[in-house]
Scaffold this active site. Structure first.
Site, mmCIF file in Angstrom:
data_model
loop_
_atom_site.group_PDB
_atom_site.id
_atom_site.type_symbol
_atom_site.label_atom_id
_atom_site.label_comp_id
_atom_site.label_asym_id
_atom_site.label_seq_id
_atom_site.Cartn_x
_atom_site.Cartn_y
_atom_site.Cartn_z
ATOM 1 N N ASP A 14 0.862 -1.181 0.000
ATOM 2 C CA ASP A 14 0.000 0.000 0.000
ATOM 3 C C ASP A 14 0.896 1.227 0.000
ATOM 4 O OD1 ASP A 14 -2.345 1.587 0.275
ATOM 5 O OD2 ASP A 14 -1.930 1.796 2.409
ATOM 6 N N SER A 15 0.300 2.375 -0.264
ATOM 7 C CA SER A 15 1.057 3.615 -0.208
ATOM 8 C C SER A 15 1.507 3.936 1.219
ATOM 9 C CB SER A 15 0.201 4.761 -0.742
ATOM 10 O OG SER A 15 -1.024 4.813 -0.039
ATOM 11 N N CYS A 78 -3.812 -1.042 -2.028
ATOM 12 C CA CYS A 78 -4.013 0.383 -2.313
ATOM 13 C C CYS A 78 -5.037 0.569 -3.447
ATOM 14 C CB CYS A 78 -2.671 0.993 -2.713
ATOM 15 S SG CYS A 78 -2.761 2.760 -3.008
ATOM 16 N N GLU A 157 -5.784 9.358 9.379
ATOM 17 C CA GLU A 157 -4.395 9.296 9.867
ATOM 18 C C GLU A 157 -4.238 10.062 11.180
ATOM 19 O OE1 GLU A 157 -1.199 9.270 7.161
ATOM 20 O OE2 GLU A 157 -2.150 7.430 6.436
ATOM 21 N N CYS A 191 -10.940 3.063 -0.771
ATOM 22 C CA CYS A 191 -9.618 3.490 -0.302
ATOM 23 C C CYS A 191 -9.326 2.749 0.995
ATOM 24 C CB CYS A 191 -9.649 5.006 -0.071
ATOM 25 S SG CYS A 191 -8.236 5.656 0.828
ATOM 26 N N HIS A 193 -8.163 3.509 3.747
ATOM 27 C CA HIS A 193 -8.418 4.158 5.034
ATOM 28 C C HIS A 193 -9.896 4.190 5.419
ATOM 29 C CE1 HIS A 193 -4.357 5.467 4.332
ATOM 30 N NE2 HIS A 193 -4.327 6.200 5.430
HETATM 31 N N1 DGL Z 1 -3.789 3.872 0.038
HETATM 32 C C1 DGL Z 1 -4.473 4.900 -0.709
HETATM 33 C C2 DGL Z 1 -5.681 4.277 -1.411
HETATM 34 O O1 DGL Z 1 -6.193 3.251 -1.014
HETATM 35 C C3 DGL Z 1 -4.893 6.051 0.171
HETATM 36 C C4 DGL Z 1 -3.742 6.892 0.670
HETATM 37 C C5 DGL Z 1 -3.008 7.596 -0.445
HETATM 38 O O2 DGL Z 1 -3.544 8.567 -1.016
HETATM 39 O O3 DGL Z 1 -1.912 7.171 -0.753
HETATM 40 O O4 DGL Z 1 -6.125 4.816 -2.392
#
Ligand code: DGL
Length: 276
Positions: A14-15, A78, A157, A191, A193
């Site tokens: 993931d990011s 992600c 976050e 997403c 989060h």
């Molecule tokens: N992990 C990213 C997503 O699921 C969210 C956080 C980001 O913008 O990197 O799209």
């Protein structure tokens, strides 16, 4: 005494932190699997970046998991990478790669009764129209409402996730008004989060079915692994977890439990992702 046959691990990336919500689902479903997680905490967020940058970052993330951990399958937790780079990644490597878009679209198609499906995600995921394409491939008559929710990631976050907190509620009211007006009965949380905001979102959109992309990707992974000749997921011995990040590990370790639902069992290691 017989020795357990150890299979190569499953990679998840993931990011940043959010993909741990998918790891949590995978652990619930496939407790015997060894997992290796990479979170690109040094370059997060991806969701506001260009498609080219997302594709370059994603290729490095995948290369790290394959070269250093020899993963036998990889889950792209992600949403932004799944929407913008999955075709690219799949073409480059001979390893199964599971993104979140198709599993979540299938789940939404099963859930909807009125054919009005909303998707909330980062700006780059919404701009890619990946969910609209995946849903229309299932049924072209669906009405798909896409809504970018750029403020949701920083809210999560920073711990603003309580349905009794007026701040996330006000933000959710603003973003979700078009979803309510369109009469969607199903909402994809597109997403990593957003599952942490599920109670806030449910308060704003009562009666709407929420689709958790991490859970759907975990189901897709379990379907894939069920085709293997022997199934590590049914092993009674719990699988191991390893965690890698591209920025200082302590911040990740401190926040991880909220996403993972358990304290990190081992130290987080830092990698220089630009080297891959
Ligand atoms: N992990 C990213 C997503 O699921 C969210 C956080 C980001 O913008 O990197 O799209």
């Amino acid at each position: 005494m017989t020795q357990r046959i150890r299979k190569r691990p499953i990679g998840v990336f993931d990011s940043g932190l959010g993909g741990l919500s998918a790891v949590r689902r995978i652990r619930q479903l496939l407790p015997g699997e060894d997992l290796v997680y990479f979170g690109d905490t040094g370059r997060v967020p991806y969701g506001t970046r260009s498609r080219d940058t997302i594709r370059r970052y994603a290729a490095q993330d995948l290369r790290f998991l394959l070269t250093e951990a020899d993963c036998r399958a990889v889950v792209v937790a992600c949403g932004t990478v799944s929407a913008n780079a999955l075709d690219d990644l799949g073409a480059a490597y001979d390893v199964p790669i599971i993104g979140v878009i198709e599993p979540a679209a299938r789940a939404a198609a099963c859930a909807t009764r009125n054919g009005r499906i909303a998707v909330i995600a980062t700006p780059s995921t919404i701009a890619s129209e990946a969910y609209t394409k995946a849903l229309h491939a299932i049924d072209p008559s669906y009405t798909v409402i896409g809504q970018a929710c750029a403020l949701f990631v920083p809210l999560v976050e920073n711990g603003f996730v309580s349905p009794d907190d007026p701040i996330p509620l006000a933000v959710a009211e603003r973003y979700l008004a078009p979803v309510r007006e369109a009469g969607a009965d199903t909402l994809i949380l597109g997403c990593t989060h957003y599952p942490l905001l599920a109670e806030v979102i449910a308060r704003v959109l009562p009666g709407v079915t929420l689709v958790d992309t991490g859970r759907e990707a975990a189901y897709a992974l379990s379907e894939l692994l069920a085709q293997e000749p022997c199934d590590a997921g049914t092993d009674t011995e719990p699988g191991t977890m390893r965690f890698f990040v591209s920025d200082e590990p302590q911040g990740f370790a401190n926040a991880a439990a909220r996403f993972l639902g358990e304290a990190l069992p081992i130290a987080v290691q830092r990698v220089n992702i630009e080297a891959y």
